[in-house]
Design an enzyme around this catalytic site. Structure first.
Site, PDB file in Angstrom:
ATOM      1  N   GLY A 192       0.806  -1.273   0.136  1.00  0.00           N
ATOM      2  CA  GLY A 192      -0.013   0.113   0.170  1.00  0.00           C
ATOM      3  C   GLY A 192       0.469   1.269   0.095  1.00  0.00           C
ATOM      4  O   GLY A 192       1.964   1.348   0.734  1.00  0.00           O
ATOM      5  N   ARG A 240       1.065  -4.845  -6.096  1.00  0.00           N
ATOM      6  CA  ARG A 240       1.038  -6.016  -5.288  1.00  0.00           C
ATOM      7  C   ARG A 240       1.734  -7.033  -6.480  1.00  0.00           C
ATOM      8  O   ARG A 240       0.877  -6.826  -7.622  1.00  0.00           O
ATOM      9  CB  ARG A 240      -0.077  -6.581  -4.326  1.00  0.00           C
ATOM     10  CG  ARG A 240      -0.391  -5.260  -3.288  1.00  0.00           C
ATOM     11  CD  ARG A 240      -1.175  -5.791  -2.459  1.00  0.00           C
ATOM     12  NE  ARG A 240      -2.002  -4.599  -1.733  1.00  0.00           N
ATOM     13  CZ  ARG A 240      -1.468  -4.137  -0.659  1.00  0.00           C
ATOM     14  NH1 ARG A 240      -0.486  -4.886  -0.059  1.00  0.00           N
ATOM     15  NH2 ARG A 240      -2.030  -3.230  -0.130  1.00  0.00           N
ATOM     16  N   ASP A 255       5.455  -5.509   5.866  1.00  0.00           N
ATOM     17  CA  ASP A 255       6.116  -6.561   6.105  1.00  0.00           C
ATOM     18  C   ASP A 255       6.155  -7.670   4.962  1.00  0.00           C
ATOM     19  O   ASP A 255       6.908  -8.616   4.809  1.00  0.00           O
ATOM     20  CB  ASP A 255       5.939  -7.233   7.563  1.00  0.00           C
ATOM     21  CG  ASP A 255       4.526  -7.496   7.739  1.00  0.00           C
ATOM     22  OD1 ASP A 255       3.594  -7.167   6.979  1.00  0.00           O
ATOM     23  OD2 ASP A 255       4.082  -7.698   8.981  1.00  0.00           O
ATOM     24  N   THR A 260       4.436   2.237   5.876  1.00  0.00           N
ATOM     25  CA  THR A 260       2.866   1.684   5.882  1.00  0.00           C
ATOM     26  C   THR A 260       1.961   2.406   6.921  1.00  0.00           C
ATOM     27  O   THR A 260       2.543   2.827   7.924  1.00  0.00           O
ATOM     28  CB  THR A 260       2.652   0.382   6.456  1.00  0.00           C
ATOM     29  OG1 THR A 260       1.418  -0.164   6.686  1.00  0.00           O
ATOM     30  CG2 THR A 260       3.522  -0.270   7.620  1.00  0.00           C
TER      31      THR A 260
HETATM   32  P1  ATP Z   1       0.959  -3.089   3.431  1.00  0.00           P
HETATM   33  O1  ATP Z   1       1.426  -3.027   4.863  1.00  0.00           O
HETATM   34  O2  ATP Z   1       0.749  -1.898   2.810  1.00  0.00           O
HETATM   35  O3  ATP Z   1      -0.153  -4.183   3.204  1.00  0.00           O
HETATM   36  P2  ATP Z   1       2.981  -4.681   2.514  1.00  0.00           P
HETATM   37  O4  ATP Z   1       4.523  -4.850   1.954  1.00  0.00           O
HETATM   38  O5  ATP Z   1       2.782  -5.728   3.640  1.00  0.00           O
HETATM   39  O6  ATP Z   1       2.245  -3.549   2.525  1.00  0.00           O
HETATM   40  P3  ATP Z   1       2.047  -6.934   0.750  1.00  0.00           P
HETATM   41  O7  ATP Z   1       0.837  -7.036  -0.194  1.00  0.00           O
HETATM   42  O8  ATP Z   1       1.775  -8.006   2.085  1.00  0.00           O
HETATM   43  O9  ATP Z   1       2.007  -5.656   1.300  1.00  0.00           O
HETATM   44  O10 ATP Z   1       3.420  -7.367  -0.029  1.00  0.00           O
HETATM   45  C1  ATP Z   1       3.672  -6.438  -0.960  1.00  0.00           C
HETATM   46  C2  ATP Z   1       4.178  -7.562  -2.027  1.00  0.00           C
HETATM   47  O11 ATP Z   1       5.564  -7.932  -1.561  1.00  0.00           O
HETATM   48  C3  ATP Z   1       3.542  -8.727  -2.609  1.00  0.00           C
HETATM   49  O12 ATP Z   1       2.578  -8.083  -3.589  1.00  0.00           O
HETATM   50  C4  ATP Z   1       4.686  -9.696  -3.076  1.00  0.00           C
HETATM   51  O13 ATP Z   1       4.892  -9.017  -4.427  1.00  0.00           O
HETATM   52  C5  ATP Z   1       5.711  -9.069  -2.165  1.00  0.00           C
HETATM   53  N1  ATP Z   1       5.516 -10.363  -1.084  1.00  0.00           N
HETATM   54  C6  ATP Z   1       4.797 -10.518  -0.018  1.00  0.00           C
HETATM   55  N2  ATP Z   1       4.825 -11.563   0.761  1.00  0.00           N
HETATM   56  C7  ATP Z   1       5.871 -12.116   0.031  1.00  0.00           C
HETATM   57  C8  ATP Z   1       6.700 -13.300   0.084  1.00  0.00           C
HETATM   58  N3  ATP Z   1       6.289 -14.199   1.350  1.00  0.00           N
HETATM   59  N4  ATP Z   1       7.699 -13.785  -0.661  1.00  0.00           N
HETATM   60  C9  ATP Z   1       7.991 -13.011  -1.556  1.00  0.00           C
HETATM   61  N5  ATP Z   1       7.607 -11.752  -1.761  1.00  0.00           N
HETATM   62  C10 ATP Z   1       6.629 -11.258  -1.228  1.00  0.00           C
END
Ligand code: ATP
Length: 323
Positions: A15, A76, A107, A129
């Site tokens: 996000g 994403r 994370d 975030t």
């Molecule tokens: P927010 O807190 O805003 O949701 P975030 O970074 O936690 O941010 P996510 O959608 O969980 O958001 O992760 C962002 C992107 O990171 C995912 O779309 C994917 O490309 C990558 N990602 C997430 N989890 C994994 C994983 N286990 N292994 C590799 N890449 C990942």
């Protein structure tokens, strides 16, 4: 011996959050001043896999520190969760000469950074975030702006609710984390806060409170409901039916993500961007920058992801005492 980094890539993922631009600007300018080449990767890990990679110079980050969102855009990417996707991402980094990468996100994004580090690309994460839900840091980029935006909107709703002697339910962001709701609960003087970490089904208790408060002469009743609990509109209907008091729900939604970042978000994001570059220049990898006990710190990503963040009991209880 630590690997020397020549080209630093930067991307935003997950996000968007106000202040990400300040972090990008700091990464670019600090890296250039350290004699590195800088590449911007657009649209997070998806843009990496699609090779949406641009050269970045000092002027490319002019006039962005005051802007919300992220100039690199964000996305994403499901493919990046797979071993093939991660291998391809590392190969693309090598093809473009990117030997160090700064990943600004939550994370989930750290897991992507962790995977690239395992494939030989030095990576550093920065907590971006609005949810404040990253355990290894007391600060995440965007929370301050988002919570101030929500607070100001709730003040406005409260003015009109008090005038009409209504009960209001305001839904704020936070799918899994109640920090925005908690902070607004205190800052807006809410009578009730509903957060995913602490939610017990106690609607009857809320209804009794509303009726008792009205008898005591309170002209309004403000409930802040986190997105993770949701259902604000149906909750409003039930409360109105049970109390006979006009009850309205307002869902603040995406407005909380946008807008010009606060001074705090610009300042902290700038420090974190610079710190990430310092770590890459020191040959570090698989680390995440944080702010803890008034210091800029860094943790191993594996260690950071294993930490649990819990709503501080004292803050939650105080919110209830002050209502
Ligand atoms: P927010 O807190 O805003 O949701 P975030 O970074 O936690 O941010 P996510 O959608 O969980 O958001 O992760 C962002 C992107 O990171 C995912 O779309 C994917 O490309 C990558 N990602 C997430 N989890 C994994 C994983 N286990 N292994 C590799 N890449 C990942």
């Amino acid at each position: 011996m630590a690997k020397e980094i020549n080209t630093i890539g930067v991307l935003t993922s997950g996000g968007d959050a106000p202040g990400m631009n300040a972090a990008i600007r700091a990464v670019v300018r600090k890296a250039l001043s350290s004699g590195k080449t800088v590449k911007g990767i657009q649209k997070g890990f998806m843009g990496l896999l699609n090779e949406e990679i641009i050269d970045m110079e000092r002027k490319d980050v002019s006039e962005i520190i005051q802007r919300g969102g992220t100039i690199l855009r964000t996305a994403r990417c499901e493919e990046f969760r797979t071993e093939e996707g991660q291998q391809k991402g590392a190969d693309i980094c090598r093809k473009h000469g990117i030997d160090g990468l700064v990943v600004i996100g939550g994370d989930g994004s750290y897991r992507g950074a962790q995977a690239l580090a395992a494939h030989g690309i030095n990576t550093i994460g920065i907590p971006g975030t609005i949810d404040l839900d990253i355990a290894c840091t007391d600060y995440t980029i965007g929370f301050d702006t988002a919570v101030n935006t929500a607070m100001q909107a709730i003040d406005k709703i409260r003015d009109t609710s008090s005038s009409h002697e209504r009960c209001s339910i305001v839904e704020v962001m936070g799918r899994n984390a109640g920090y925005i709701a908690l902070w607004c609960g205190v800052a807006n003087g809410a009578e009730d806060i509903l957060i995913p970490e602490k939610y017990e089904f106690r609607e009857q208790e809320i209804i009794n409170n509303i009726i008792n408060n009205r008898k005591k002469g309170k002209t309004h009743h403000l409930i802040i409901n986190a997105e993770g609990i949701g259902h604000s509109t149906s909750m409003a209907r039930r409360i109105e039916a049970a109390t006979g008091i006009e009850t309205r729900a307002t869902i603040l939604g995406y407005m909380q993500r946008g807008g010009s970042p606060t001074c705090k978000d610009r300042f902290y994001a700038s420090m974190m961007g610079a710190k990430a570059v310092d770590l890459l220049c020191e040959g570090k990898s698989n680390r995440v920058v944080g702010y803890k006990h008034a210091s800029w710190v860094d943790f191993d990503i594996d260690e950071a992801l294993a930490m649990q963040k819990v709503i501080p009991e004292y803050e939650f209880e105080t919110c209830r005492v002050l209502r």
